[in-house]
Enzyme design. Structure first.
Site, PDB file in Angstrom:
ATOM      1  N   LYS A   1      13.586  -9.336  -7.794  1.00 50.87           N
ATOM      2  CA  LYS A   1      12.511 -10.266  -7.468  1.00 50.87           C
ATOM      3  C   LYS A   1      11.836  -9.975  -6.129  1.00 50.87           C
ATOM      4  CE  LYS A   1      14.989 -13.416 -10.254  1.00 50.87           C
ATOM      5  NZ  LYS A   1      16.079 -12.395 -10.303  1.00 50.87           N
TER       6      LYS A   1
ATOM      7  N   GLN B   1      19.411  -9.313  -9.976  1.00 56.07           N
ATOM      8  CA  GLN B   1      18.851 -10.362  -9.125  1.00 56.07           C
ATOM      9  C   GLN B   1      17.985  -9.750  -8.018  1.00 56.07           C
ATOM     10  OE1 GLN B   1      20.990 -14.074  -8.219  1.00 56.07           O
ATOM     11  NE2 GLN B   1      21.239 -13.259  -6.161  1.00 56.07           N
TER      12      GLN B   1
ATOM     13  N   TYR C   1      23.397  -7.707 -18.977  1.00 60.50           N
ATOM     14  CA  TYR C   1      23.026  -8.204 -17.647  1.00 60.50           C
ATOM     15  C   TYR C   1      24.061  -7.813 -16.588  1.00 60.50           C
ATOM     16  CZ  TYR C   1      21.959 -11.318 -13.784  1.00 60.50           C
ATOM     17  OH  TYR C   1      21.662 -11.807 -12.545  1.00 60.50           O
TER      18      TYR C   1
ATOM     19  N   SER D   1      20.190 -16.966  -4.129  1.00 61.33           N
ATOM     20  CA  SER D   1      18.859 -16.398  -4.338  1.00 61.33           C
ATOM     21  C   SER D   1      17.764 -17.456  -4.289  1.00 61.33           C
ATOM     22  CB  SER D   1      18.802 -15.669  -5.684  1.00 61.33           C
ATOM     23  OG  SER D   1      19.098 -16.559  -6.744  1.00 61.33           O
TER      24      SER D   1
ATOM     25  N   LYS E   1     -14.838  -1.021  21.743  1.00 58.52           N
ATOM     26  CA  LYS E   1     -14.214  -0.768  20.445  1.00 58.52           C
ATOM     27  C   LYS E   1     -14.489  -1.835  19.413  1.00 58.52           C
ATOM     28  CE  LYS E   1     -10.751   1.819  20.075  1.00 58.52           C
ATOM     29  NZ  LYS E   1     -10.531   3.095  19.398  1.00 58.52           N
TER      30      LYS E   1
ATOM     31  N   ASN F   1     -12.649  -1.994  15.785  1.00 59.33           N
ATOM     32  CA  ASN F   1     -11.716  -1.246  14.944  1.00 59.33           C
ATOM     33  C   ASN F   1     -11.655  -1.796  13.522  1.00 59.33           C
ATOM     34  OD1 ASN F   1     -10.964   0.384  17.138  1.00 59.33           O
ATOM     35  ND2 ASN F   1      -9.508  -1.171  17.849  1.00 59.33           N
TER      36      ASN F   1
ATOM     37  N   SER G   1     -10.648  -4.264  21.095  1.00 57.92           N
ATOM     38  CA  SER G   1      -9.507  -3.722  21.820  1.00 57.92           C
ATOM     39  C   SER G   1      -9.309  -4.562  23.072  1.00 57.92           C
ATOM     40  CB  SER G   1      -9.782  -2.273  22.211  1.00 57.92           C
ATOM     41  OG  SER G   1      -8.970  -1.903  23.313  1.00 57.92           O
TER      42      SER G   1
ATOM     43  N   GLU H   1      -7.417  -0.179   7.757  1.00 55.70           N
ATOM     44  CA  GLU H   1      -6.189   0.548   8.110  1.00 55.70           C
ATOM     45  C   GLU H   1      -4.963  -0.099   7.474  1.00 55.70           C
ATOM     46  OE1 GLU H   1      -6.383   1.865  12.515  1.00 55.70           O
ATOM     47  OE2 GLU H   1      -7.793   0.221  12.302  1.00 55.70           O
TER      48      GLU H   1
ATOM     49  N   ASN I   1      21.011 -15.749 -18.188  1.00 59.64           N
ATOM     50  CA  ASN I   1      20.547 -14.368 -18.373  1.00 59.64           C
ATOM     51  C   ASN I   1      19.211 -14.301 -19.108  1.00 59.64           C
ATOM     52  OD1 ASN I   1      22.912 -13.791 -17.133  1.00 59.64           O
ATOM     53  ND2 ASN I   1      23.936 -12.907 -18.925  1.00 59.64           N
TER      54      ASN I   1
ATOM     55  N   THR J   1     -16.287  18.136  -0.611  1.00 64.09           N
ATOM     56  CA  THR J   1     -15.010  18.624  -1.137  1.00 64.09           C
ATOM     57  C   THR J   1     -14.308  19.206   0.087  1.00 64.09           C
ATOM     58  OG1 THR J   1     -15.868  20.830  -1.638  1.00 64.09           O
ATOM     59  CG2 THR J   1     -15.975  19.204  -3.419  1.00 64.09           C
ATOM     60  N   HIS J   2     -13.000  19.060   0.125  1.00 66.55           N
ATOM     61  CA  HIS J   2     -12.222  19.470   1.310  1.00 66.55           C
ATOM     62  C   HIS J   2     -12.720  18.760   2.571  1.00 66.55           C
ATOM     63  CE1 HIS J   2     -10.872  22.884  -1.250  1.00 66.55           C
ATOM     64  NE2 HIS J   2     -12.138  22.858  -1.645  1.00 66.55           N
TER      65      HIS J   2
HETATM   66  N1  ARG Z   1      19.910 -15.645 -10.204  1.00 67.87           N
HETATM   67  C1  ARG Z   1      20.246 -14.770 -11.287  1.00 67.87           C
HETATM   68  C2  ARG Z   1      19.286 -13.569 -11.339  1.00 67.87           C
HETATM   69  O1  ARG Z   1      18.328 -13.599 -10.678  1.00 67.87           O
HETATM   70  C3  ARG Z   1      20.184 -15.503 -12.565  1.00 67.87           C
HETATM   71  C4  ARG Z   1      21.021 -14.931 -13.660  1.00 67.87           C
HETATM   72  C5  ARG Z   1      22.452 -15.100 -13.329  1.00 67.87           C
HETATM   73  N2  ARG Z   1      23.270 -14.786 -14.438  1.00 67.87           N
HETATM   74  C6  ARG Z   1      24.582 -14.623 -14.322  1.00 67.87           C
HETATM   75  N3  ARG Z   1      25.239 -14.336 -15.366  1.00 67.87           N
HETATM   76  N4  ARG Z   1      25.176 -14.783 -13.171  1.00 67.87           N
HETATM   77  O2  ARG Z   1      19.501 -12.610 -12.026  1.00 67.87           O
END
Ligand code: ARG
Length: 473
Positions: free
Chosen positions: A340, A337, A332, A38, A298, A300, A292, A305, A125, A170-171
């Site tokens: 993110k 993971q 956990y 990650s 044009k 735009n 364009s 948009e 965690n 309206t509408h």
């Molecule tokens: N990279 C992990 C995450 O984003 C970190 C936590 C990992 N914990 C574990 N017990 N493997 O969640």
């Protein structure tokens, strides 16, 4: 096929040629790393990770869990790492999986085995839980700032055009005349609620999960109140299982982001409409338009948009994380993971949209003449005629509505506006109508008459502008 792969058992094939070939040498370990790694995205948590580690290290020192000398070495090592990351020399490595282990591995290279003491009374965690919470909190704060900047841009335009008439719809059909300032102030209200949603979410998320350790808490004499305070949290979270399992703070922030994005898309859509020659209500400069490649005439409104479209990505992120979290057992799980990327993506899109919208709002110039002309079209003062009949002739509103409907029908048949009907024509419909009626049939009189609190009368619009200026000062 690489040499390496040829003398390794093939994953699931046994035919000498891994089906995915090329990119992978098909060793399960490599696939494991590929799905597990990650660092490519969670390196964005580096500042939060360092902040969390510093707070944790200082707390371990003052609680006597680690020796001061070790703690100082750790803090110096972390400072060095911060420097490396800031100057782009830090070695981010896939083999260390995530930002937490990359930083710890580097710390070990820099200061030796003492680095291993930092993880006392901590788990990845609670580490990732605090890092991510800090990141989302920062994102919420940034978003509030961007929303306020957009509100200020809208306020400036609203103030400059507090009494510029335009059709209210309206509408998407002409309804009653309003002012351009009033219309823009509607968005100031929406974005104000959006900002308050982010503030509310922030207040709820502002509890520190650090110290929950893996899931059950720690046997070391840690001081969770101290780390919470050091990181700007109001208090530590109260249940260690919840601490490492909760991602509703991110869901809530993404919900607020999605609602904001829908508001942005509505304003974007109006800008798209208003810039068409058919509306001709506003002009954008070259700064926020594109040409364009084939049609020379044009101009735009691409930025509008794209803002209109970003809600797809942002709401998609909320859906993604909701589905990731659904049905997860405590505490956990690695599923988390996957929290993110959608969150980063949503806030990147939202930030860009808010900045571009603020830029576009500042950039636009209304064509007040076209808007005023349109404000009178479509029998937009019909309600004013009905109200006049109620007030002057003491007619029940339903009857007044009926009389006005006949007047509109007559005008429409003659191809003229209501104000162009002669008094005789009015009196043929309702004999008690007098010359005075014409005073309420102009769009300016219509707008100015709507003095109820929050109404479109320029005086009311100015009062709201003043209120918001004070709120945003
Ligand atoms: N990279 C992990 C995450 O984003 C970190 C936590 C990992 N914990 C574990 N017990 N493997 O969640």
């Amino acid at each position: 096929m690489t040499d390496n792969a040829s003398d390794t058992p093939k994953a699931g094939k046994g035919q000498g040629q891994a089906m995915w070939g090329g990119r992978f040498s098909a060793k399960p370990a490599e696939l494991m790393q590929a799905i597990n790694v990650s660092i490519g995205f969670d390196k964005r948590l580096w500042a939060q990770d360092l902040a969390g580690s510093r707070a944790h290290a200082r707390m371990l020192i003052s609680q006597g869990v680690i020796a001061s000398s070790d703690g100082e070495e750790i803090l110096e090592g972390l400072a060095k790492i911060e420097d490396e990351i800031a100057t782009g020399t830090f070695p981010f490595r896939d083999e260390y999986e995530d930002i937490h282990m990359n930083i710890e591995a580097r710390l070990r290279e820099l200061i030796g085995p003492t680095a291993g003491r930092l993880h006392t009374a901590r788990s990845r965690n609670d580490q990732v839980a605090v890092d991510f919470r800090l990141w989302v909190r920062d994102a919420a704060d940034r978003t509030v700032g961007q929303l306020e900047a957009l509100q200020k841009a809208l306020l400036a335009q609203a103030e400059a055009h507090a009494d510029a008439l335009m059709p209210g719809f309206t509408h998407l059909q002409p309804a009653q005349p309003v002012t351009f300032g009033h219309h823009l102030m509607a968005y100031v209200e929406m974005f104000g609620r959006d900002a308050s949603r982010f503030r509310d979410a922030r207040a709820r998320m502002n509890e520190c999960p650090l110290g929950a350790a893996a899931l059950a808490g720690s046997p070391f004499p840690i001081d969770r109140h101290a780390t919470a305070a050091a990181l700007g949290f109001d208090r530590p979270t109260a249940n260690s299982l919840d601490s490492v399992s909760a991602r509703d703070f991110a869901l809530e922030a993404l919900s607020a982001a999605s609602i904001t994005a829908t508001h942005l898309s509505r304003l974007a859509e109006e800008i798209v409409l208003w810039t068409t020659p058919m509306f001709g209500f506003i002009k954008l400069t070259d700064a926020f338009t594109t040409g364009s490649s084939i049609m020379p005439q044009k101009k735009n409104p691409d930025a509008a948009e794209l803002i209109r479209a970003k809600v797809g990505r942002i709401l998609g992120s909320l859906t993604t994380l909701t589905v990731v979290m659904k049905g997860l057992p405590l505490a956990y799980s690695k599923d988390m993971q996957e929290d993110k990327v959608p969150t980063f993506e949503a806030f990147d899109a939202l930030e860009l949209s808010l900045l571009a919208m603020a830029g576009m709002v500042a950039d636009l110039t209304p064509n007040t003449e076209n808007m005023a002309k349109a404000a009178g079209a479509g029998f937009s003062t019909a309600t004013d005629l009905a109200d006049w009949l109620v007030r002057t002739l003491n007619m029940p509103f339903r009857d007044a509505h009926h009389v006005t409907g006949s007047a509109v029908k007559t005008a429409e048949g003659l191809g003229v506006d209501l104000a162009d009907l002669t008094l005789e024509q009015f009196q043929a419909i309702e004999p008690r109508i007098t010359q005075d009626v014409y005073a309420v049939l102009t769009p300016a009189a219509s707008a100015a008459s709507r003095m109820s609190y929050g109404g479109t009368a320029p005086a009311q619009v100015r009062a709201q502008i003043a209120r918001w200026k004070e709120l945003l000062a």
